[in-house]
Design a protein around this motif. Structure first.
Motif, short mmCIF file in Angstrom:
data_model
loop_
_atom_site.label_atom_id
_atom_site.label_comp_id
_atom_site.label_asym_id
_atom_site.label_seq_id
_atom_site.Cartn_x
_atom_site.Cartn_y
_atom_site.Cartn_z
N UNK A 1 2.87 22.90 4.81
CA UNK A 1 3.90 23.60 5.58
C UNK A 1 4.96 22.62 6.04
N UNK A 2 6.14 23.13 6.27
CA UNK A 2 7.30 22.31 6.61
C UNK A 2 8.00 22.88 7.83
N UNK A 3 8.32 22.03 8.79
CA UNK A 3 9.07 22.46 9.96
C UNK A 3 10.55 22.15 9.72
N UNK A 4 11.36 23.19 9.62
CA UNK A 4 12.80 23.04 9.47
C UNK A 4 13.45 23.20 10.83
N UNK A 5 14.40 22.34 11.16
CA UNK A 5 15.07 22.41 12.45
C UNK A 5 16.45 23.03 12.30
N UNK A 6 16.96 23.57 13.38
CA UNK A 6 18.30 24.15 13.37
C UNK A 6 19.30 23.11 12.86
N UNK A 7 20.13 23.50 11.93
CA UNK A 7 21.11 22.58 11.34
C UNK A 7 20.70 21.99 10.02
N UNK A 8 19.40 22.06 9.68
CA UNK A 8 18.96 21.58 8.37
C UNK A 8 19.61 22.41 7.28
N UNK A 9 19.84 21.79 6.14
CA UNK A 9 20.33 22.50 4.95
C UNK A 9 19.29 22.33 3.87
N UNK A 10 18.98 23.41 3.15
CA UNK A 10 17.97 23.35 2.10
C UNK A 10 18.57 23.75 0.77
N UNK B 1 14.77 20.32 -1.49
CA UNK B 1 15.38 19.19 -0.78
C UNK B 1 15.89 19.69 0.56
N UNK B 2 15.59 18.95 1.62
CA UNK B 2 16.06 19.26 2.97
C UNK B 2 16.99 18.14 3.39
N UNK C 1 12.57 35.76 8.21
CA UNK C 1 13.90 35.23 8.42
C UNK C 1 14.50 34.89 7.06
N UNK C 2 15.71 35.27 6.83
CA UNK C 2 16.39 34.97 5.57
C UNK C 2 17.08 33.61 5.68
N UNK C 3 16.78 32.74 4.71
CA UNK C 3 17.39 31.42 4.64
C UNK C 3 18.21 31.33 3.37
N UNK C 4 19.33 30.68 3.45
CA UNK C 4 20.17 30.46 2.27
C UNK C 4 19.89 29.05 1.77
N UNK C 5 19.40 28.96 0.54
CA UNK C 5 19.02 27.66 -0.04
C UNK C 5 20.08 27.19 -1.02
N UNK C 6 21.31 27.04 -0.51
CA UNK C 6 22.41 26.59 -1.37
C UNK C 6 22.77 25.13 -1.14
N UNK C 7 22.05 24.46 -0.24
CA UNK C 7 22.32 23.06 0.05
C UNK C 7 23.48 22.83 0.99
N UNK C 8 24.20 23.89 1.37
CA UNK C 8 25.38 23.74 2.23
C UNK C 8 25.29 24.52 3.54
N UNK C 9 24.56 25.63 3.54
CA UNK C 9 24.50 26.49 4.71
C UNK C 9 23.44 26.00 5.67
N UNK C 10 23.82 25.66 6.92
CA UNK C 10 22.83 25.19 7.89
C UNK C 10 21.91 26.33 8.35
N UNK C 11 20.66 25.99 8.62
CA UNK C 11 19.70 26.95 9.14
C UNK C 11 20.03 27.21 10.60
N UNK C 12 20.10 28.49 11.02
CA UNK C 12 20.55 28.80 12.38
C UNK C 12 19.56 28.45 13.49
N UNK C 13 18.25 28.44 13.18
CA UNK C 13 17.27 28.10 14.22
C UNK C 13 16.05 27.45 13.56
N UNK C 14 15.25 26.78 14.35
CA UNK C 14 14.07 26.11 13.83
C UNK C 14 13.05 27.13 13.33
N UNK C 15 12.35 26.76 12.26
CA UNK C 15 11.38 27.67 11.66
C UNK C 15 10.31 26.87 10.92
#
Length: 77
Positions: free
Chosen positions: A33-42, A50-51, A1-15
């Motif tokens: 390991x880290x569980x990211x939830x939908x809506x998190x920004x990295x 930073x999450x 899954x491609x994630x955008x780590x710009x600090x502004x773009x929310x993650x579309x689904x949990x991963x």
């Protein structure tokens, strides 16, 4: 899954993530390991990840940068 780590773009689904690879052959390998939830920004600040949770809570994730094997892969620094 491609994630955008710009600090502004929310993650579309949990991963569940163990590392994050960049397009230029580097990876940020998490200590745990880290569980990211939908809506998190990295995003990356300094040498860390930073999450920002949807409610505004900020987490920092420990890890280190590494170089993945491949032709033309250079130094991150």
């Amino acid at each position: 899954m491609r994630l955008t780590a710009d600090g502004a773009t929310p993650i579309p689904r949990s991963v569940w993530v163990e590392d994050l690879e960049t397009d230029d052959g580097h990876a940020f390998e998490l200590v745990r390991p880290l569980f990211l939830t939908a809506g998190d920004r990295i995003g990356f600040e300094g040498d860390g990840l930073v999450v920002v949770r949807p409610g505004g809570a900020r987490l920092t994730a420990e890890g280190s940068w590494s170089t993945r094997c491949g032709p033309g892969v250079g130094s991150r620094r």
